[in-house]
Every structure is written in C-alpha cells, then in structure tokens.
Design a protein around this motif. Structure first.
Motif, PDB file in Angstrom:
ATOM      1  N   ASP A 256     -14.760   2.926  -5.030  1.00  0.00           N
ATOM      2  CA  ASP A 256     -15.384   3.327  -6.475  1.00  0.00           C
ATOM      3  C   ASP A 256     -15.892   2.428  -7.173  1.00  0.00           C
ATOM      4  OD1 ASP A 256     -15.373   4.649  -8.666  1.00  0.00           O
ATOM      5  OD2 ASP A 256     -13.108   4.997  -9.082  1.00  0.00           O
TER       6      ASP A 256
ATOM      7  N   GLN B 177      -0.666   8.251   2.061  1.00  0.00           N
ATOM      8  CA  GLN B 177      -1.016   9.658   1.526  1.00  0.00           C
ATOM      9  C   GLN B 177       0.415  10.474   1.641  1.00  0.00           C
ATOM     10  OE1 GLN B 177      -3.829   9.991  -0.033  1.00  0.00           O
ATOM     11  NE2 GLN B 177      -3.104  11.600  -0.786  1.00  0.00           N
TER      12      GLN B 177
ATOM     13  N   LYS C 232     -10.424  -0.053  -5.106  1.00  0.00           N
ATOM     14  CA  LYS C 232     -10.143   1.248  -5.390  1.00  0.00           C
ATOM     15  C   LYS C 232     -11.051   2.212  -4.589  1.00  0.00           C
ATOM     16  CE  LYS C 232      -9.299   3.766  -9.695  1.00  0.00           C
ATOM     17  NZ  LYS C 232      -9.353   3.918 -11.044  1.00  0.00           N
ATOM     18  N   ARG C 233     -10.757   3.328  -4.029  1.00  0.00           N
ATOM     19  CA  ARG C 233     -11.351   4.205  -3.439  1.00  0.00           C
ATOM     20  C   ARG C 233     -11.647   5.688  -4.134  1.00  0.00           C
ATOM     21  NH1 ARG C 233     -13.113   1.563   1.444  1.00  0.00           N
ATOM     22  NH2 ARG C 233     -11.876  -0.360   1.333  1.00  0.00           N
ATOM     23  N   THR C 234     -12.629   6.399  -4.103  1.00  0.00           N
ATOM     24  CA  THR C 234     -12.838   7.519  -4.297  1.00  0.00           C
ATOM     25  C   THR C 234     -12.089   8.726  -3.431  1.00  0.00           C
ATOM     26  OG1 THR C 234     -14.885   7.937  -3.045  1.00  0.00           O
ATOM     27  CG2 THR C 234     -14.986   7.062  -5.211  1.00  0.00           C
ATOM     28  N   ALA C 235     -11.998   9.963  -3.839  1.00  0.00           N
ATOM     29  CA  ALA C 235     -11.431  11.070  -2.946  1.00  0.00           C
ATOM     30  C   ALA C 235     -11.747  11.179  -1.776  1.00  0.00           C
ATOM     31  CB  ALA C 235     -11.318  12.048  -3.863  1.00  0.00           C
TER      32      ALA C 235
ATOM     33  N   GLU D 116      -0.050   7.744  -6.943  1.00  0.00           N
ATOM     34  CA  GLU D 116      -1.637   8.144  -6.631  1.00  0.00           C
ATOM     35  C   GLU D 116      -2.670   7.070  -6.893  1.00  0.00           C
ATOM     36  OE1 GLU D 116      -1.364  13.029  -7.409  1.00  0.00           O
ATOM     37  OE2 GLU D 116      -1.602  11.848  -9.073  1.00  0.00           O
ATOM     38  N   GLU D 117      -2.408   6.523  -8.061  1.00  0.00           N
ATOM     39  CA  GLU D 117      -3.362   5.423  -8.283  1.00  0.00           C
ATOM     40  C   GLU D 117      -3.124   4.170  -7.180  1.00  0.00           C
ATOM     41  OE1 GLU D 117      -5.822   3.200 -10.290  1.00  0.00           O
ATOM     42  OE2 GLU D 117      -5.504   5.130 -10.768  1.00  0.00           O
TER      43      GLU D 117
ATOM     44  N   LYS E  28      -5.007   4.736  -4.149  1.00  0.00           N
ATOM     45  CA  LYS E  28      -6.492   4.630  -4.160  1.00  0.00           C
ATOM     46  C   LYS E  28      -6.982   3.299  -3.706  1.00  0.00           C
ATOM     47  CE  LYS E  28      -7.007   7.975  -7.940  1.00  0.00           C
ATOM     48  NZ  LYS E  28      -7.659   8.300  -9.514  1.00  0.00           N
ATOM     49  N   TRP E  29      -6.340   2.395  -3.891  1.00  0.00           N
ATOM     50  CA  TRP E  29      -6.584   0.851  -3.528  1.00  0.00           C
ATOM     51  C   TRP E  29      -6.206   0.546  -1.818  1.00  0.00           C
ATOM     52  CZ3 TRP E  29      -8.572  -2.197  -6.710  1.00  0.00           C
ATOM     53  CH2 TRP E  29      -8.694  -1.878  -8.280  1.00  0.00           C
TER      54      TRP E  29
ATOM     55  N   SER F  16       0.809  -1.273  -0.101  1.00  0.00           N
ATOM     56  CA  SER F  16       0.052  -0.013  -0.093  1.00  0.00           C
ATOM     57  C   SER F  16       0.895   1.217   0.157  1.00  0.00           C
ATOM     58  CB  SER F  16      -0.749  -0.124   1.168  1.00  0.00           C
ATOM     59  OG  SER F  16      -0.282   0.076   2.439  1.00  0.00           O
TER      60      SER F  16
ATOM     61  N   GLY G  11     -12.931   8.476  -0.134  1.00  0.00           N
ATOM     62  CA  GLY G  11     -12.676   7.294   0.691  1.00  0.00           C
ATOM     63  C   GLY G  11     -13.637   6.237   0.528  1.00  0.00           C
TER      64      GLY G  11
END
Length: 373
Positions: A101, A28, A93-96, A83-84, A87-88, A25, A98
């Motif tokens: 997606d 951020q 996969k997550r949206t901005a 950045e990609e 998101k996981w 992972s 959290g």
C-alpha cells in the motif's frame, strides 16, 4: 531504494518497515475468529437489550445489557487492531489484494528514478519541435562489466517532423561534430592520451570525423555474425539468431572487424525493443537504430516514436504496460512523426579517449554493490 524491473524505486517507507518488522504478525484466521466473536457478541447485545427493555424496572438487566455492550466495544477495538496489524506483512502495509500500500508513501504511489528523459522529451518536442535533455539517468541492472553503471548521464534529443532516416542522420552528425570539436579544442589533452593511454585515439577520432557512417539492417548484421561463426570466429555467445539482443562482443565485431568504422544498425525485432518505437509495415520490426562504435559497442540508441494511437495501444496491451493518459493524448488529439535518441556521455568519453573502463570516466562511479560518495 529497491530494485524492480530495471528501475531504482524511491520510497520513504523503509524506516517504517523496520519498526514493524519486529512486531508479531496477525494471521487472517485470527482476524476471522475475532469477526465471528464480534458477530456473536452482537447477538448477545441484542438479546440483553431486549430483556432490559421488557422489564425497565430491573436494574440488573440494564447493567447486564451495558456489560454486553462493553464486551462488544472491546471486541470491536481488538478486531480493528487485528485488521490493521494483519495488513502489515514483511514490514510493509498491504492492500486487500495483498500488494504493498503506497497511499502513505512520499509520493502516494510507486515512484522510480528515471531511466531516461525521453518520454517527457516527447511532450516538449510535440510543442516546441526540437529539444534535448542532458541529465543523470539510473538503471538497476546487476551488471559489473566495464561499460555499465547504475548512474550515468544521457544526452537525449527529441525532434518533431523527423523519421528514422532523419534520426540516424542527426545521430551521425552529432558524433562526428563531437569528434571534430575534441580534435580542434583538446589537442594537448589528446596528445597526452596518445602517449599514456591509447596511441590510436587521435587517428580514430580523425577517421570518424571525416568518414560517413556505415548502415546495416539488424537482419544483415545477424547474417554477418552467422557468416563469421561459420568461418571460425569465436564469441562468448555463439548462439547468434534472428530475434536475439546483440551483445557487446557482437556490436564491436561489426564496428571494428567488419565495417572498421562506426555503423548504424536499424530495424530491430519488435520483441526486444520498447513499446514506444514505431512498428514497421512488416509487423515484425520497429524503426529503431543503434550507433555502434569501435572500443565501446553501442554508443547511441534511438528510434522513430510510435505516433499512431491504435498501434501504440495494441503494443501496450501486448506488453502489459500502462502509461499516463496524457502520453496517449499526444496521439489521440493529433500528432506528428517524431524521433529521438539517447547518447551515453560516459561512453562518448570512453570512445574519445580509449579508456577501457566506464568507471574511470565519471568522478563518482556507482554500480550494483557500490554507492560510495
């Protein structure tokens, strides 16, 4: 499929989640660090290009500018990958914000197996007057009782120009018709059931077929249960109070011991019923009804639907629920009083045969922890 809010969710993302679960992972903080490096390298590129532009004859300055640009491009590539990867989370996969997606899922948004065909039935009833559906429905209740399944079949009429009284009358007529049909067409089978399973099966069906159903408001039902407790009756749940959802033991007590026949309980508290049920004038109850029968408890659940757009909007807001605009359009551009109910087919078989466990009246029973066949 995953469980959420009593529904079984359908998704094609689980295999992809397994692939991403083993990947490292990206925090951020790592992304922010790369963003800072890209910003600093951008300044370095500007400075190098400015120096090269000031002395265009100096090949070394041009080469240095190109090297700084290459560094910037490499950092941008690393940032895009980070950045990609960030998101996981947990394989998804997550949206901005959290959230998961679903844009690349099979349906492009969250989708669930139906718990009822009722909402779709309302569209048809408002266009065709009287309709019914008969199909499988799915519930994600982690229940292992003798009357619950994860997959079962529902008969669901929906009727326009029909209020709660009409709805109750239709439900009663339908159950009594089914009893008469079985008595007339399936007598040899019933005689076998009387010998092998339930000696009271035929007499119970005859009694129901020939007797009007009792009626009892929810408030009266609570009072009857409280009176029974005061007189020494024992229930597993002794905390009987107005506003509670009746348990099977309470439902069967009303049908088997108090009324000794099927009874329709109506006008339930709004807080324990669905958003689409019509709010009564008291503001506390909705025009809902349940048909309770001996051996089973609740056989049918139904209601008059809320046909006033402003009241429906208020109920949706109170409960934090979103529905398709088309459902609201059924009220927004003119509607009619309409009602309906759902009858669990397997519970009807239990009632008719006296078989105690719902898993024994469906060919391939599925419940929490079991999905054989």
């Amino acid at each position: 499929m995953v469980t959420r809010c009593g529904c079984l969710q359908v998704t094609s993302m689980l295999s992809e989640a397994k692939e991403h679960q083993g990947q490292p992972s990206v925090a951020q903080e790592d992304v922010q660090q790369l963003q800072q490096q890209v910003s600093l390298q951008g300044e370095a590129v500007k400075a190098a290009k400015a120096a090269a532009a000031a002395d265009k004859q100096d090949a070394a300055l041009a080469a240095a500018a190109k090297a700084e640009v290459d560094k910037l491009l490499a950092l941008k590539t690393s940032l895009a990958k980070a950045e990609e990867a960030a998101k996981w989370i947990g394989g998804f996969k997550r949206t901005a914000a959290g959230d998961i997606d679903y844009s690349e899922d099979f349906f492009g948004k969250p989708a669930f197996l139906t718990v009822s065909g009722q909402l779709q039935g309302e569209y048809y009833a408002c266009g065709l007057t009287n309709i019914y559906t008969f199909g499988p429905t799915f519930r994600a209740e982690d229940s292992h009782t003798s009357r619950h399944l994860a997959e079962f079949w529902m008969i669901e009429p929906e009727m326009a120009f029909c209020d709660l009284e009409d709805d109750m009358r239709c439900a009663e007529d339908y159950v009594r018709y089914c009893c008469r049909f079985v008595l007339e067409r399936c007598r040899p089978d019933l005689q076998f059931i009387v010998r092998m399973i339930d000696p009271n099966a035929i007499s119970r069906l005859e009694h129901v077929a020939n007797s009007p159903f009792a009626r009892c408001s929810y408030t009266q039902g609570i009072e009857l249960l409280q009176k029974a407790i005061a007189e020494g009756r024992k229930f597993e749940d002794m905390d009987v109070h107005w506003g509670m959802d009746l348990g099977t033991e309470h439902e069967r007590y009303l049908a088997e011991d108090v009324f000794k026949q099927p009874v329709i309980v109506y006008n339930y508290p709004k807080d324990i019923k669905a958003f689409y049920m019509r709010l009564n004038n008291d503001g506390k109850t909705v025009a809902a009804m349940d048909v309770l029968v001996p051996k089973v408890g609740e056989l049918i659940g139904g209601s008059q639907r809320e046909d006033r757009e402003d009241v429906l909007q208020r109920r949706l807001q109170e409960m934090g629920i979103n529905v398709d605009e088309a459902y609201l359009d059924l009220r927004r551009y003119g509607s009619v009083p309409h009602s309906g109910f759902g009858l669990g087919f397997e519970r009807l078989i239990m009632f008719a045969t006296g078989i105690d466990n719902i898993r024994d009246v469906i060919p391939f029973p599925r419940w929490s922890g079991n999905v054989s066949f």
